[in-house]
Write a protein that holds these residues in place. Structure first.
Motif, PDB file in Angstrom:
ATOM      1  N   UNK A  25      34.829  48.089  17.949  1.00  0.00           N
ATOM      2  CA  UNK A  25      35.048  47.585  19.314  1.00  0.00           C
ATOM      3  C   UNK A  25      35.325  48.711  20.294  1.00  0.00           C
ATOM      4  N   UNK A  26      35.416  48.337  21.557  1.00  0.00           N
ATOM      5  CA  UNK A  26      35.810  49.301  22.580  1.00  0.00           C
ATOM      6  C   UNK A  26      37.256  49.733  22.304  1.00  0.00           C
ATOM      7  N   UNK A  27      37.501  51.017  22.404  1.00  0.00           N
ATOM      8  CA  UNK A  27      38.828  51.545  22.106  1.00  0.00           C
ATOM      9  C   UNK A  27      39.892  50.874  22.977  1.00  0.00           C
ATOM     10  N   UNK A  28      40.958  50.404  22.315  1.00  0.00           N
ATOM     11  CA  UNK A  28      42.053  49.773  23.048  1.00  0.00           C
ATOM     12  C   UNK A  28      41.922  48.267  23.184  1.00  0.00           C
ATOM     13  N   UNK A  29      40.768  47.721  22.828  1.00  0.00           N
ATOM     14  CA  UNK A  29      40.592  46.273  22.904  1.00  0.00           C
ATOM     15  C   UNK A  29      41.291  45.611  21.721  1.00  0.00           C
ATOM     16  N   UNK A  30      42.178  44.676  22.025  1.00  0.00           N
ATOM     17  CA  UNK A  30      42.950  44.041  20.955  1.00  0.00           C
ATOM     18  C   UNK A  30      42.224  42.839  20.356  1.00  0.00           C
ATOM     19  N   UNK A  31      41.349  42.225  21.135  1.00  0.00           N
ATOM     20  CA  UNK A  31      40.655  41.020  20.680  1.00  0.00           C
ATOM     21  C   UNK A  31      39.223  41.355  20.273  1.00  0.00           C
ATOM     22  N   UNK A  46      31.828  32.395  15.528  1.00  0.00           N
ATOM     23  CA  UNK A  46      32.150  32.493  14.101  1.00  0.00           C
ATOM     24  C   UNK A  46      33.645  32.692  13.874  1.00  0.00           C
ATOM     25  N   UNK A  47      34.215  33.752  14.455  1.00  0.00           N
ATOM     26  CA  UNK A  47      35.606  34.092  14.173  1.00  0.00           C
ATOM     27  C   UNK A  47      36.164  34.972  15.289  1.00  0.00           C
ATOM     28  N   UNK A  48      37.478  34.874  15.458  1.00  0.00           N
ATOM     29  CA  UNK A  48      38.193  35.621  16.489  1.00  0.00           C
ATOM     30  C   UNK A  48      39.364  36.344  15.853  1.00  0.00           C
ATOM     31  N   UNK A  49      39.509  37.617  16.192  1.00  0.00           N
ATOM     32  CA  UNK A  49      40.641  38.415  15.732  1.00  0.00           C
ATOM     33  C   UNK A  49      41.515  38.806  16.921  1.00  0.00           C
ATOM     34  N   UNK A  50      42.810  38.693  16.733  1.00  0.00           N
ATOM     35  CA  UNK A  50      43.763  39.269  17.676  1.00  0.00           C
ATOM     36  C   UNK A  50      44.544  40.292  16.854  1.00  0.00           C
ATOM     37  N   UNK A  51      44.340  41.569  17.152  1.00  0.00           N
ATOM     38  CA  UNK A  51      44.856  42.594  16.253  1.00  0.00           C
ATOM     39  C   UNK A  51      44.135  42.468  14.917  1.00  0.00           C
ATOM     40  N   UNK A  97      42.287  41.913  26.099  1.00  0.00           N
ATOM     41  CA  UNK A  97      43.156  40.860  25.577  1.00  0.00           C
ATOM     42  C   UNK A  97      42.348  39.563  25.664  1.00  0.00           C
ATOM     43  N   UNK A  98      42.801  38.481  25.030  1.00  0.00           N
ATOM     44  CA  UNK A  98      42.065  37.216  25.193  1.00  0.00           C
ATOM     45  C   UNK A  98      42.010  36.795  26.658  1.00  0.00           C
TER      46      UNK A  98
ATOM     47  N   UNK B  93      34.518  29.969  28.679  1.00  0.00           N
ATOM     48  CA  UNK B  93      35.507  30.389  27.689  1.00  0.00           C
ATOM     49  C   UNK B  93      36.470  29.237  27.455  1.00  0.00           C
ATOM     50  N   UNK B  94      36.583  28.816  26.203  1.00  0.00           N
ATOM     51  CA  UNK B  94      37.516  27.752  25.838  1.00  0.00           C
ATOM     52  C   UNK B  94      38.721  28.342  25.122  1.00  0.00           C
ATOM     53  N   UNK B  95      39.885  27.776  25.380  1.00  0.00           N
ATOM     54  CA  UNK B  95      41.097  28.190  24.661  1.00  0.00           C
ATOM     55  C   UNK B  95      41.376  29.690  24.778  1.00  0.00           C
TER      56      UNK B  95
END
Lengths: 113, 111
Positions: A25-31, A46-51, A97-98, B93-95
Motif C-alpha cells: 500500500x501507500x506508505x502510511x495508509x492504515x486501511x 473481498x476483505x478490509x484491513x485496518x492495521x 484511514x477508513x 462507500x458503505x460503512x
C-alpha cells in the motif's frame, strides 16, 4: 513508490494450483482493501484491513480464499485449489484511514486454465 | 441489494466539448461518493470525491454534482481531451470502507 503496488501483474496457472497475490500500500495508509473485478462487471469487495486486523472478511467467496497483512503494510491474498471461476482482476486499494479516498493499484490479472 | 449504477454504458464526445456522465445510486443512507477513471490494463484512478453535506465540488476541469433528493450524481468534464477516453465509475462507500461500483460508462473522445 508513491502509489499502491501489486505483484505479479499477470498470473496464469492451472486449475487446482495455489496462488499468492501481493499488495504494497501507500506508505502510511492504515486501511487496506482487496476487491475483485470481472470483465465488464463492477467491483466485488473481498476483505478490509485496518492495521493488521481484518474487521470484515465477509466478501471472501469461499474458504479457499485467505488474506493477511503484516507490519501494518504489505498484504497477501492467497487462493488455494484455484478454479476457473476465480479468473478475474484482483485489485488492492489503500486509504490513509477508513472513509477517506481509496487509491488503487493496477491489479493482478489472474487466469486459471 | 443496494447498488450503484450508471445511466449509459457508453458516451461519445467531440474533443473540446464538455462531457456529462450520470450515475444513480439506491442507498439513501450513503454519505460518501467517489468518481474513478479506469484506462485499459490499469487500476481505477481517483478523480474527485464528494460527501453528502455538499451538492457540488470542483476540481481541475471536473465538477461533481450530488442530488440527494433523487439520489443522482454526475461528473462534468470541461474541454474533453483525448486522454479523457476511459471507463468512468461512480463509487459509493458503505460503512466507511466498503466501496462498490457498477460496470461503468465508457467515454470515447472523437478527434
Amino acid at each position: 513508490g508513491a502509489g499502491v503496488s501489486q505483484s505479479p501483474s499477470n498470473k496464469v496457472t492451472e486449475k487446482g494450483k495455489d496462488v499468492e497475490l501481493r499488495c504494497d500500500p501507500i506508505s502510511g495508509h492504515t486501511a487496506l482493501y482487496w476487491y475483485r473485478q470481472s470483465l465488464g462487471q463492477g467491483l466485488e469487495f473481498l476483505i478490509y484491513f485496518q492495521g493488521n486486523s481484518a474487521p470484515d472478511k465477509s466478501g471472501l467467496p469461499s474458504d479457499r480464499f485467505s488474506a493477511e497483512r503484516t507490519g501494518g503494510s504489505v498484504s497477501t491474498l492467497t487462493i488455494q485449489r484455484t478454479q476457473q471461476e476465480d479468473s478475474a482482476v484482483y485489485l488492492c486499494a489503500s486509504s490513509l484511514i477508513p472513509n477517506q479516498p481509496q487509491h488503487f493499484g493496477d491489479g493482478t490479472r489472474l487466469s486459471i486454465l | 441489494g443496494e447498488s450503484v449504477g450508471l445511466h449509459l454504458p457508453t458516451l461519445s464526445v467531440q474533443e473540446g466539448d464538455n462531457s456529462i456522465i450520470n450515475c444513480a445510486y439506491s442507498n439513501s443512507a450513503s454519505d460518501y461518493f467517489i468518481w474513478y477513471k479506469q484506462e485499459s490494463g490499469k487500476g481505477p484512478q481517483f478523480i474527485i470525491d464528494i460527501r453528502s453535506n455538499m451538492d457540488k465540488r470542483q476540481g481541475q476541469r471536473v465538477t461533481v454534482l450530488l442530488n440527494k433528493t433523487v439520489k443522482h450524481l454526475s461528473l462534468q468534464i470541461a474541454a474533453t481531451q483525448p486522454g479523457d477516453s476511459a471507463v468512468y465509475f461512480c463509487a459509493e462507500i458503505d460503512n466507511d470502507y466498503k466501496l462498490s461500483f457498477g460496470a461503468g460508462t465508457t467515454v470515447t473522445v472523437r478527434a
